[in-house]
Design a protein around this motif. Structure first.
Motif, PDB file in Angstrom:
ATOM      1  N   ASP A  25     -29.551  -7.771 -26.994  1.00  0.00           N
ATOM      2  CA  ASP A  25     -29.049  -7.890 -28.425  1.00  0.00           C
ATOM      3  C   ASP A  25     -29.994  -7.184 -29.228  1.00  0.00           C
ATOM      4  O   ASP A  25     -31.123  -7.456 -29.427  1.00  0.00           O
ATOM      5  N   GLN A  26     -29.369  -6.192 -30.215  1.00  0.00           N
ATOM      6  CA  GLN A  26     -30.390  -5.668 -30.862  1.00  0.00           C
ATOM      7  C   GLN A  26     -30.964  -6.591 -32.122  1.00  0.00           C
ATOM      8  O   GLN A  26     -31.851  -6.190 -32.836  1.00  0.00           O
ATOM      9  N   ASP A  27     -30.169  -7.601 -32.586  1.00  0.00           N
ATOM     10  CA  ASP A  27     -30.881  -8.508 -33.420  1.00  0.00           C
ATOM     11  C   ASP A  27     -31.758  -9.425 -32.913  1.00  0.00           C
ATOM     12  O   ASP A  27     -32.574 -10.023 -33.685  1.00  0.00           O
ATOM     13  N   GLN A  28     -32.001  -9.426 -31.451  1.00  0.00           N
ATOM     14  CA  GLN A  28     -33.158 -10.064 -30.906  1.00  0.00           C
ATOM     15  C   GLN A  28     -33.818  -9.040 -29.975  1.00  0.00           C
ATOM     16  O   GLN A  28     -33.793  -9.101 -28.817  1.00  0.00           O
ATOM     17  N   PRO A  29     -34.382  -8.039 -30.363  1.00  0.00           N
ATOM     18  CA  PRO A  29     -34.805  -6.823 -29.810  1.00  0.00           C
ATOM     19  C   PRO A  29     -35.926  -7.247 -28.527  1.00  0.00           C
ATOM     20  O   PRO A  29     -36.076  -6.562 -27.543  1.00  0.00           O
ATOM     21  N   THR A  30     -36.802  -8.193 -28.715  1.00  0.00           N
ATOM     22  CA  THR A  30     -37.894  -8.574 -27.909  1.00  0.00           C
ATOM     23  C   THR A  30     -37.515  -9.496 -26.918  1.00  0.00           C
ATOM     24  O   THR A  30     -38.213  -9.859 -25.705  1.00  0.00           O
ATOM     25  N   ARG A  31     -36.531 -10.196 -26.960  1.00  0.00           N
ATOM     26  CA  ARG A  31     -36.175 -11.246 -25.891  1.00  0.00           C
ATOM     27  C   ARG A  31     -35.799 -10.879 -24.589  1.00  0.00           C
ATOM     28  O   ARG A  31     -36.334 -11.483 -23.562  1.00  0.00           O
ATOM     29  N   ARG A  32     -35.053  -9.638 -24.392  1.00  0.00           N
ATOM     30  CA  ARG A  32     -34.768  -9.101 -23.231  1.00  0.00           C
ATOM     31  C   ARG A  32     -36.138  -8.854 -22.518  1.00  0.00           C
ATOM     32  O   ARG A  32     -36.326  -8.985 -21.165  1.00  0.00           O
ATOM     33  N   ALA A  33     -36.976  -8.266 -23.224  1.00  0.00           N
ATOM     34  CA  ALA A  33     -38.326  -7.724 -22.457  1.00  0.00           C
ATOM     35  C   ALA A  33     -39.096  -8.958 -22.054  1.00  0.00           C
ATOM     36  O   ALA A  33     -39.723  -8.828 -21.122  1.00  0.00           O
ATOM     37  N   GLU A  34     -39.006 -10.068 -22.891  1.00  0.00           N
ATOM     38  CA  GLU A  34     -39.717 -11.130 -22.624  1.00  0.00           C
ATOM     39  C   GLU A  34     -39.415 -12.005 -21.348  1.00  0.00           C
ATOM     40  O   GLU A  34     -39.890 -12.468 -20.641  1.00  0.00           O
ATOM     41  N   VAL A  35     -37.749 -11.853 -21.135  1.00  0.00           N
ATOM     42  CA  VAL A  35     -37.169 -12.494 -19.959  1.00  0.00           C
ATOM     43  C   VAL A  35     -37.563 -11.859 -18.889  1.00  0.00           C
ATOM     44  O   VAL A  35     -37.689 -12.210 -17.447  1.00  0.00           O
ATOM     45  N   LEU A  36     -37.366 -10.290 -18.934  1.00  0.00           N
ATOM     46  CA  LEU A  36     -37.645  -9.662 -17.729  1.00  0.00           C
ATOM     47  C   LEU A  36     -39.032  -9.322 -17.138  1.00  0.00           C
ATOM     48  O   LEU A  36     -39.097  -9.185 -15.892  1.00  0.00           O
ATOM     49  N   ARG A  37     -39.973  -9.588 -17.977  1.00  0.00           N
ATOM     50  CA  ARG A  37     -41.256  -9.212 -17.975  1.00  0.00           C
ATOM     51  C   ARG A  37     -41.959 -10.142 -16.621  1.00  0.00           C
ATOM     52  O   ARG A  37     -42.558  -9.417 -15.638  1.00  0.00           O
ATOM     53  N   PRO A  38     -41.710 -11.335 -16.360  1.00  0.00           N
ATOM     54  CA  PRO A  38     -42.122 -12.235 -15.516  1.00  0.00           C
ATOM     55  C   PRO A  38     -41.353 -11.786 -13.923  1.00  0.00           C
ATOM     56  O   PRO A  38     -41.562 -12.150 -12.983  1.00  0.00           O
ATOM     57  N   LEU A  39     -40.202 -11.133 -14.200  1.00  0.00           N
ATOM     58  CA  LEU A  39     -39.258 -11.025 -12.988  1.00  0.00           C
ATOM     59  C   LEU A  39     -39.833  -9.625 -12.250  1.00  0.00           C
ATOM     60  O   LEU A  39     -39.146  -9.426 -11.186  1.00  0.00           O
ATOM     61  N   LEU A  40     -40.432  -8.914 -12.866  1.00  0.00           N
ATOM     62  CA  LEU A  40     -40.770  -7.635 -12.387  1.00  0.00           C
ATOM     63  C   LEU A  40     -42.162  -7.322 -11.781  1.00  0.00           C
ATOM     64  O   LEU A  40     -43.092  -8.180 -12.217  1.00  0.00           O
ATOM     65  N   ALA A  41     -42.329  -6.596 -10.902  1.00  0.00           N
ATOM     66  CA  ALA A  41     -43.768  -6.071 -10.024  1.00  0.00           C
ATOM     67  C   ALA A  41     -44.416  -5.301 -11.173  1.00  0.00           C
ATOM     68  O   ALA A  41     -45.709  -5.460 -11.262  1.00  0.00           O
ATOM     69  N   ASP A  42     -43.824  -4.654 -11.949  1.00  0.00           N
ATOM     70  CA  ASP A  42     -44.482  -3.891 -12.961  1.00  0.00           C
ATOM     71  C   ASP A  42     -44.040  -4.146 -14.265  1.00  0.00           C
ATOM     72  O   ASP A  42     -42.806  -4.026 -14.701  1.00  0.00           O
ATOM     73  N   PRO A  43     -44.970  -4.918 -15.171  1.00  0.00           N
ATOM     74  CA  PRO A  43     -44.356  -5.427 -16.395  1.00  0.00           C
ATOM     75  C   PRO A  43     -43.870  -4.238 -17.440  1.00  0.00           C
ATOM     76  O   PRO A  43     -42.936  -4.633 -18.202  1.00  0.00           O
ATOM     77  N   GLN A  44     -44.515  -3.007 -17.077  1.00  0.00           N
ATOM     78  CA  GLN A  44     -44.041  -2.002 -18.104  1.00  0.00           C
ATOM     79  C   GLN A  44     -42.637  -1.485 -17.767  1.00  0.00           C
ATOM     80  O   GLN A  44     -42.008  -1.081 -18.812  1.00  0.00           O
ATOM     81  N   ALA A  45     -41.978  -2.050 -16.931  1.00  0.00           N
ATOM     82  CA  ALA A  45     -40.471  -1.503 -16.572  1.00  0.00           C
ATOM     83  C   ALA A  45     -39.578  -2.804 -17.612  1.00  0.00           C
ATOM     84  O   ALA A  45     -38.333  -2.553 -17.302  1.00  0.00           O
ATOM     85  N   CYS A  46     -39.963  -3.389 -18.273  1.00  0.00           N
ATOM     86  CA  CYS A  46     -39.252  -4.444 -18.840  1.00  0.00           C
ATOM     87  C   CYS A  46     -38.199  -4.144 -19.935  1.00  0.00           C
ATOM     88  O   CYS A  46     -37.301  -4.473 -20.404  1.00  0.00           O
ATOM     89  N   THR A  47     -38.679  -2.715 -20.501  1.00  0.00           N
ATOM     90  CA  THR A  47     -37.652  -2.062 -21.256  1.00  0.00           C
ATOM     91  C   THR A  47     -36.814  -0.905 -20.728  1.00  0.00           C
ATOM     92  O   THR A  47     -36.131  -0.454 -21.768  1.00  0.00           O
ATOM     93  N   TRP A  48     -36.876  -0.754 -19.517  1.00  0.00           N
ATOM     94  CA  TRP A  48     -35.929   0.103 -18.773  1.00  0.00           C
ATOM     95  C   TRP A  48     -34.677  -0.419 -19.051  1.00  0.00           C
ATOM     96  O   TRP A  48     -34.147  -1.488 -19.174  1.00  0.00           O
ATOM     97  N   GLY A  49     -33.529   0.691 -19.112  1.00  0.00           N
ATOM     98  CA  GLY A  49     -31.960   0.146 -18.969  1.00  0.00           C
ATOM     99  C   GLY A  49     -31.542  -0.074 -20.472  1.00  0.00           C
ATOM    100  O   GLY A  49     -30.418  -0.311 -20.549  1.00  0.00           O
ATOM    101  N   TRP A  50     -32.222   0.128 -21.432  1.00  0.00           N
ATOM    102  CA  TRP A  50     -31.713  -0.282 -22.833  1.00  0.00           C
ATOM    103  C   TRP A  50     -32.360   0.610 -23.633  1.00  0.00           C
ATOM    104  O   TRP A  50     -33.675   0.798 -24.013  1.00  0.00           O
ATOM    105  N   SER A  51     -31.727   1.335 -24.782  1.00  0.00           N
ATOM    106  CA  SER A  51     -32.038   2.174 -25.982  1.00  0.00           C
ATOM    107  C   SER A  51     -32.652   1.286 -27.088  1.00  0.00           C
ATOM    108  O   SER A  51     -33.307   1.965 -27.822  1.00  0.00           O
TER     109      SER A  51
END
Length: 265
Positions: A133-159
């Motif tokens: 959701d572009q109205d909440q741009p940081t929420r997706r990264a905050e959710v995916l970060r602890p689920l990833l082995a590489d936290p830098q990949a939390c922004t992948w898949g979305w422009s």
């Protein structure tokens, strides 16, 4: 008589002289030339050394070591390159830790991942990965970060633009590379949204944060189903493959995108 005796003596002397001479060889070489002269061997002195040998008593020089024993050894990697047919290796791109790090490794990280555990975690990740959701741009990264082995990949898949909600994940095939590396194919339903035209005097609603329900596991990046600022479009099913392994620190499940080989490799 004296002259005859002298002639006889001279004849005998001539014959005896020819008999004492060495015969010549048929090849034209003399007898003296047919023998090979032996080299003269010098006689050792009292110390047991020969006078013609080198008497230098210098000891051989020892080569310097190529690797310093007090230097830190380089980190060995077990990364296997991708095969030419695009299929992954047998163990994936996992870095072998140093012995010091191995002692701090969690025992849980060595436990095999069950199919049910991998399917549930892959379904959760797929739903959050396909939601934004572009109205909440940081929420997706905050959710995916602890689920990833590489936290830098939390922004992948979305422009960073648009809005989409994913739900109803359905785990499908499971490919097990090892006890702690599992690939899960997930089919998830996604619903895209388009921006609605709001009146100039209509304010945007404030986001509502619900209380943590019983059995709460973690937040989700899926936006609310209804929002006056957005209009839902037609839904569709999307397939994705989720590579799952265990974190070496605490043994929790994580998604490692680097386990999937590059098709161009």
């Amino acid at each position: 008589m004296a002259s005859a005796h002298a002639v006889t003596s001279a004849l005998l002397t001539h014959r005896l002289g020819r008999a004492t001479e060495l015969p010549e060889r048929r090849d034209g070489l003399g007898a003296a030339e047919s023998h090979t002269a032996m080299p003269e061997v010098p006689t050792p002195d009292r110390t047991g050394r020969r006078p013609d040998h080198d008497t230098d008593e210098t000891e051989p020089e020892i080569a310097a070591p190529q690797v310093r024993l007090d230097a830190e050894m380089p980190r060995a990697a077990t990364t296997e390159p991708a095969r030419r047919d695009g299929r992954p290796g047998s163990r994936g791109t996992v870095t072998r830790p140093l012995p010091r790090e191995s002692f701090a490794r969690s025992v849980r990280s060595l436990e095999p991942i069950s199919d049910l555990e991998a399917a549930a975690f892959a379904g959760r990740f797929a739903a959050d990965f396909q939601s934004f959701d572009q109205d909440q741009p940081t929420r997706r990264a905050e959710v995916l970060r602890p689920l990833l082995a590489d936290p830098q990949a939390c922004t992948w898949g979305w422009s960073g633009e648009g809005r989409q909600r994913a739900d109803s994940p359905q785990p499908n095939r499971i490919y097990r590379r090892s006890d702690v590396v599992v690939f899960v194919e997930v089919v998830v339903r996604v619903t895209p949204y388009a921006r609605a035209c709001l009146a100039s005097d209509q304010p945007a609603p404030d986001p509502v944060e619900a209380a943590e329900p019983p059995g709460w596991v973690g937040p989700s990046s899926a936006p609310p189903p209804a929002d006056p600022r957005w209009v839902a479009g037609g839904s569709s099913w999307v397939r994705m493959t989720v590579p799952i392994t265990r974190d070496p620190a605490d043994g929790r499940l994580v998604v490692d995108p680097h386990l999937v080989p590059d098709p161009s490799a």
